[in-house]
Design a protein around this motif. Structure first.
Motif, PDB file in Angstrom:
ATOM      1  N   SER A  35     -23.527   8.916  42.105  1.00  0.00           N
ATOM      2  CA  SER A  35     -23.421  10.379  42.035  1.00  0.00           C
ATOM      3  C   SER A  35     -23.998  11.043  43.279  1.00  0.00           C
ATOM      4  O   SER A  35     -23.442  12.020  43.791  1.00  0.00           O
ATOM      5  N   SER A  95     -25.560   4.936  38.152  1.00  0.00           N
ATOM      6  CA  SER A  95     -24.911   6.247  38.011  1.00  0.00           C
ATOM      7  C   SER A  95     -25.507   7.259  38.977  1.00  0.00           C
ATOM      8  O   SER A  95     -24.775   8.033  39.612  1.00  0.00           O
ATOM      9  N   VAL A 145     -18.388   4.823  33.274  1.00  0.00           N
ATOM     10  CA  VAL A 145     -19.747   5.110  32.783  1.00  0.00           C
ATOM     11  C   VAL A 145     -19.789   4.978  31.263  1.00  0.00           C
ATOM     12  O   VAL A 145     -20.692   4.346  30.698  1.00  0.00           O
ATOM     13  N   ALA A 148     -23.189  12.039  34.066  1.00  0.00           N
ATOM     14  CA  ALA A 148     -23.137  10.579  33.954  1.00  0.00           C
ATOM     15  C   ALA A 148     -24.413  10.052  33.299  1.00  0.00           C
ATOM     16  O   ALA A 148     -24.368   9.168  32.426  1.00  0.00           O
ATOM     17  N   TYR A 173     -15.926  14.890  38.517  1.00  0.00           N
ATOM     18  CA  TYR A 173     -16.332  13.504  38.661  1.00  0.00           C
ATOM     19  C   TYR A 173     -15.039  12.676  38.737  1.00  0.00           C
ATOM     20  O   TYR A 173     -14.039  13.010  38.112  1.00  0.00           O
TER      21      TYR A 173
END
Length: 427
Positions: free
Chosen positions: A193, A189, A139, A94, A131
């Motif tokens: 994450s 991000s 993203v 990302a 993801y």
């Protein structure tokens, strides 16, 4: 009566799905036909003469340069560099997407083009590493918006022409705000994450040798903004000439250095640039015709009076304008909004002491957010096309990134030095 016909017809056209450029032109045409003594030919005259501008030639050439760079092997070299810089962190892919979009923004000047170029590589890679598919597309869509902030920027060229502001200064003004927006997207991000346990892309770290090699491989791409900005501020060429230089540079690098740009690629690139530019020029021409009718009816002056009657405090006026632009960006494309709103809003903000260069960055940053806000949300549609993920899913996943961009917008709005420091320093 005139104002009612102009805006009601525009609303009706948009409601039934007429493209924005045609809607603007048709509503202006109806207004002339029913309420003024002007000849209908004034529409074509205004549309045509508005495009007879040397600075506007920069737009098709920057478009072409970005397309050529994308097909000439530049994208994957920038991706490799971004991977070494941030791929080792949590949510590495990302973060690589955000950084790659920031790099590619310095080539393309276009938000949707940045999403298409980087998203086509990175969205499948993120999904392969488990993801979330909505997150992966979101993203790329959000990061692509930076394409109109970091120079060279097509909206900055248009704003400079309409507002009588130096395009070179606008390019420099977009550098730090672009970095601010990118940093905000990287933070979001990373946090998402970390919460979802998205692993680093490959390994914990890369050697200095690998970093230097990736820098060397990407050197030709990284030189582009240096050549463009250096040439403009060094007095070697104008922004339009810089765009032509970028095209020649892209061809030389793609054909003779990377040797990945074939004759078919060249043909496809020129054809794609012609099609995109034709659409862009139609939008600009018809938007200017619409703006001309607004000026005749003194609508800009009425809007200016309304806003200034609310307050004379620059802080409040900029807040009101930001809210207006965020709403406009949801329904009207960037180019149309720039053409119609710049003549209205620029005199208002300059009257309360806001620098025209600073306001140009605020205006484009607002409209960049429009790339990811439904129902228009061009970047959402591009990301959906590239990823195969439904718009609804991307729209939900984009919300944290949207919030981050709005926070960054407020920082850009109320810290003018971020926009005007570089242009003033290099004057």
């Amino acid at each position: 009566m005139t104002v009612a016909i102009l805006f009601i017809s525009l609303f009706v056209f948009l409601l039934i799905g007429v493209p924005i450029a045609i809607a603007l032109g048709a509503s202006a045409l109806l207004t002339i036909y029913f309420t003024t003594t002007l000849p209908l030919t004034i529409m074509t005259q205004k549309a045509f003469t508005s495009l007879d501008s040397f600075p506007l030639l920069a737009i098709p050439f920057f478009m072409l340069a970005g397309i050529l760079m994308g097909k000439g092997g530049v994208s994957k070299r920038l991706l490799n560099l971004a991977t070494i810089l941030v791929g080792w962190m949590i949510g590495g892919l990302a973060l690589v997407t955000v950084v790659s979009c920031m790099f590619f923004a310095a080539i393309s000047g276009s938000g949707p083009a940045t999403v298409a170029a980087i998203g086509s590589f990175m969205i499948p890679s993120m999904r392969e590493k488990n993801y979330g598919e909505g997150f992966s597309a979101a993203v790329a869509a959000a990061s692509g918006s930076i394409g109109v902030i970091i120079p060279p920027s097509i909206p900055f060229v248009l704003y400079g022409v309409i507002g009588g502001v130096s395009v070179g200064s606008m390019f420099l003004a977009g550098i730090l705000p672009g970095i601010i927006l990118g940093a905000g997207l990287m933070i979001v991000s990373f946090l998402i994450s970390k919460k979802r346990d998205y692993k680093p892309e490959k390994r914990v770290n890369y050697s200095t040798k690998e970093l230097l090699k990736s820098l060397y491989d990407a050197k030709w791409a990284l030189l582009i903004p240096v050549i463009i900005l250096g040439g403009i501020y060094g007095g070697i060429f104008s922004p339009t000439e810089a765009a032509v230089v970028a095209v020649v540079y892209a061809i030389i690098i793609g054909v003779f250095v990377h040797k990945e740009l074939t004759m078919k690629d060249l043909y496809d690139s020129f054809r794609e640039a012609v099609v995109i530019n034709a659409t862009t020029m139609i939008i600009i021409g018809l938007s200017i015709s619409f703006a001309y009718i607004m000026t005749l009816e003194q609508i800009p002056a009425s809007i200016a009076d309304f806003i200034t009657n609310l307050s004379t405090n620059p802080f409040v006026i900029l807040l009101v304008i930001n809210l207006l632009l965020l709403i406009v960006g949801m329904f009207i494309d960037t180019i149309s909004a720039l053409v119609v709103l710049t003549p209205i809003l620029l005199p208002i903000v300059t009257a309360v002491g806001v620098d025209p260069i600073h306001f140009g960055v605020i205006l484009v940053a607002n409209l960049a957010i429009g790339f990811i806000t439904p129902p228009l949300g061009v970047n959402l549609f591009v990301a959906s096309s590239v990823s195969g993920v439904k718009i609804e899913k991307i729209s939900m996943a984009i919300l944290p990134f949207l919030f981050s961009m709005i926070i960054s917008l407020l920082v850009i709005t109320y810290v003018p030095a971020l926009s005007i420091w570089l242009p003033e320093f290099l004057q």
